[in-house]
Design an enzyme around this catalytic site. Structure first.
Site, short mmCIF file in Angstrom:
data_model
loop_
_atom_site.label_atom_id
_atom_site.label_comp_id
_atom_site.label_asym_id
_atom_site.label_seq_id
_atom_site.Cartn_x
_atom_site.Cartn_y
_atom_site.Cartn_z
N ASP A 61 2.71 6.92 -15.54
CA ASP A 61 3.90 6.75 -16.50
C ASP A 61 5.20 7.33 -15.46
OD1 ASP A 61 2.36 9.08 -17.03
OD2 ASP A 61 4.12 9.65 -18.38
N GLU B 94 2.09 11.52 -19.12
CA GLU B 94 2.18 12.98 -18.51
C GLU B 94 3.44 13.42 -18.83
OE1 GLU B 94 3.05 15.90 -15.55
OE2 GLU B 94 3.93 14.19 -15.85
#
Lengths: 485, 485
Positions: free
Chosen positions: A151, A223
């Site tokens: 991400d 994350e």
């Protein structure tokens, strides 16, 4: 007795197998493979580029995850590639007190996590472990987690990017150094690629698909919002191993300690009035300047004692408290009666401070210890502290630990004798979860500069991606052969 | 010679006509009509309520404007009731440097302005004017503007209103005092109603429709966004008269001076970084605390000399600079690189300061005089000042002016000898435009408390609406008979 015999046999096989490959030979072969064979293969160049070209914002991670899953399965021959979405974890995840994603289970269905598991080679000579005093022999595999997240954070105002197209994945040269451009290069697709290179190097040099350790390759999501992707991987059974490496952009520093962090929101209250008679109100904007001052003094109070610790000494502010957002008022000619500050409080990775104890300290500072000494107004009209959004638990591995020491040697070998900088990370990573929840000694070392993460014109040195690949490969080659736990 | 003869004839007629009506008689009749006849007429009660029930936000003013236009025409018998929208003014308005409305000409088409014009009575004995030294006699009418705005500000969070339905127009009692509830009661439909009462009282007491002065009754829009409605009325030819009264909520104080104001937006720049390494960035939020400090010191610098002026002495901060909005940052764990402050700078109504000179002072304070002394950072990275949104020109009428003095006497008569408080308004009104653009001596006095304007649970004392009606009626009765300009 049976164990002892087996051990002896294994040691003999090991000695025979390895006699042609001294550690120096292996290191040389790893270097050659990584910096020549792998790097010069246009297929690999294209693969990394294809990762960067995926704009893997939250909700849009499936593109890169599918590519990675395919690579793990088809090219690296992982035994099992588990592609799952977080909704599958149910309450165990969504009601976990460490769960932080702003997305619902339903929303997360479009965002897979990929975990490749490769069992150790059954022809491997070195999967037997004995204790240091040789009193116990366990016929067990070592295990290693390589963790990274796909991400990426928002690109901000793209018109301000000098290199147009924030997801071009364009290769370019900066002097002698080759770089690749784009959001997510540094944070942290480059690091994931280093892990991939390392595994391929081991496979090539040892002429085997499987390693002499169980390998768990985690390509996670979420994350940036607090690590719930890694938490999900742990809860699904992939979080416990003998070691974990998270190649976040440390500029190839080694971080056995990772600062935790917790977001906060502070509400400051005033009293509305017309701007022309502003003395009839109380400006929450003016009051907020005192709150900011108090937060800065808490930061100093917490950091002063850390500066004498060599793990923190290279950091001007070892564990910062950052106020990232301020919002207050709606009308220029009204007195603002409510200001909101949002920020991130670093959690000290000393094995003692927890998220909860840090929270308590901030709350007490603003309710009792400091703020009301600066302005007694806050005694009558206290600020309200809210804990929201992202939080990362701090991580802590002793510098004497075998993982740390093996990585130090790997770095030295890869860099012809240079010492790696060992420090505490100035930010949190998923290593905290692997450490705290998974019980895995997890460290962070990776390519790319922190200062380019989350920035305009993010890019990464391709040299450094390959250097990190070499370090991880060298680590694996020594560590998986080392029988001591 | 002809003029002198006419004057003599007029004076004789005047003496005859007025001999049965001493000023005391007239005052008594006005009082009786207003507080008994008018107030007890259920039709009037319903009329005010119907105004409040119109939620006359920008874009929704036509309801009340149509009611007012009908009343002026049918009940008060104005000669001409001009109902027009601002788009009709074209470039003269929309390219005027004082034009402030956030709406386009097209959007403004739904929002009429109402101006009723009543010519002076041709049977009126006192429309001839002579100079103080009698050297010149002008056969001209006096003229009076009564100005008010029907636009209202947003109601905010209606769930926080104790009286439900912010536009109920409900009458209720607070102790002995009757009040009417709703957004717009105080600011300023109550004041417009006072003007209406005053005109009706004069018509009744003098038993005439027309007054001995040309009367211009302005019911405007767009006051809350900067006064472009009144500007439009002025440009359409209704802005010049011998006097203007704007019954904004002064709590029946008399404001011959009205503070102007100008909105500003200040951009403060920092440097992005990750919150965990925040020392690599520069926090615009921290820098903004110094800018706020500098603005406060400019406010003090500007106000210190004003405190010795009796027109300002009742105000803790005569001409405030209000910072009403602060916005910066998007991500709690990033260093914020851009903070925006929005506020309102009061313009001193001393006849000397203009909007332009005040702007220049603020710009210089932040670029040269003060801010860079506080932090030399701002020399390298200056703040950017933007002037936007609303602005109101200041208004200024000398306290010796006949309009002021006549109103003082009217107040004294209506209150059995009390002195009106004469001060400078802490906010801007449309009187500034009438004064500056129309060249009309314009003052502000009206019912309702400033502290209730723009607030939750806005309401107004009905007694005060009628008291103000009496004061305006007494003013008209004396002023229109007074031959001195």
């Amino acid at each position: 007795m049976k164990h002892t015999s087996l051990l002896l046999i294994c040691l003999i096989i090991h000695a025979i197998c390895c006699q042609q490959n001294t550690p120096q030979d292996i290191a040389q072969k790893i270097k050659e493979y990584i910096h020549q064979t792998h790097r010069n293969d246009i297929k690999n160049k294209n693969l990394l580029q294809s990762w960067i070209r995926q704009a893997s914002f939250p909700g849009n991670e499936s593109g890169i995850q599918n590519i990675i899953a395919k690579t793990l399965k088809d090219d690296l021959k992982f035994d099992n590639v588990d592609v799952f979405d977080m909704s599958r974890l149910g309450d165990e995840l969504f009601k976990n007190k460490l769960f932080r994603s702003p997305r619902t289970a339903e929303q997360l269905k479009v965002s897979p996590i990929v975990v490749g598991v490769m069992e150790p080679s059954d022809s491997c000579p070195s999967f037997v472990e004995i204790n240091t005093d040789a009193s116990q022999i366990n016929q067990r595999y070592k295990s290693l987690i390589l963790n990274g997240h796909v991400d990426v954070v928002p690109i901000g105002d793209e018109t301000q990017w000098k290199h147009k197209d924030a997801f071009s994945g364009e290769y370019y040269h900066d002097g002698d150094s080759e770089r690749i451009h784009g959001r997510g290069t540094t944070d942290m697709k480059g690091g994931i690629f280093s892990s991939l290179i390392a595994v391929q190097a081991i496979q090539h040099v040892f002429n085997t698909t499987r390693l002499c350790a169980k390998l768990i390759f985690q390509s996670v999501i979420e994350e940036e919002s607090g690590g719930s992707g890694t938490l999900a991987a742990i809860l699904r059974g992939y979080g416990t191993a003998d070691a974990a490496i998270v190649p976040e952009p440390t500029g190839m520093k080694l971080f056995p300690r990772q600062q935790g962090s917790q977001w906060f929101r502070i509400h400051i209250y005033g009293k509305q009035a017309h701007g022309g008679t502003r003395y009839e109100g109380i400006s929450a904007i003016e009051k907020s300047t005192t709150v900011i001052k108090s937060i800065l003094s808490l930061e100093e109070f917490r950091n002063k004692p850390l500066r004498s610790d060599k793990m923190f000494s290279s950091l001007p502010i070892p564990v910062p408290i950052n106020i990232g957002v301020i919002k207050g008022g709606e009308w220029p000619s009204s007195v603002c009666d409510h200001v909101v500050l949002e920020g991130r409080m670093g959690i000290i990775p000393d094995g003692k401070e927890t998220i909860d104890s840090a929270k308590q300290m901030l709350e007490q500072w603003l309710s009792k210890d400091d703020l009301i000494q600066l302005d007694s107004y806050f005694e009558k009209v206290p600020v309200r502290v809210e804990w929201f959004g992202a939080a990362w638990v701090p991580g802590h591995v002793d510098t004497e630990h075998q993982v740390v020491q093996t990585l130090q040697r790997a770095y030295e070998t890869a860099t012809n004798g240079q010492q790696v900088t060992v420090a505490s990370s100035p930010w949190a990573t998923d290593a905290g979860y692997l450490n705290t929840v998974g019980g895995t000694p997890a460290v962070v070392i990776g390519p790319g500069q922190t200062s380019l993460a989350h920035q305009l014109d993010e890019s990464i040195s391709v040299d450094e991606i390959y250097k990190c690949g070499e370090v991880i490969a060298l680590f694996i080659s020594e560590w998986m052969m080392n029988l001591k736990k």
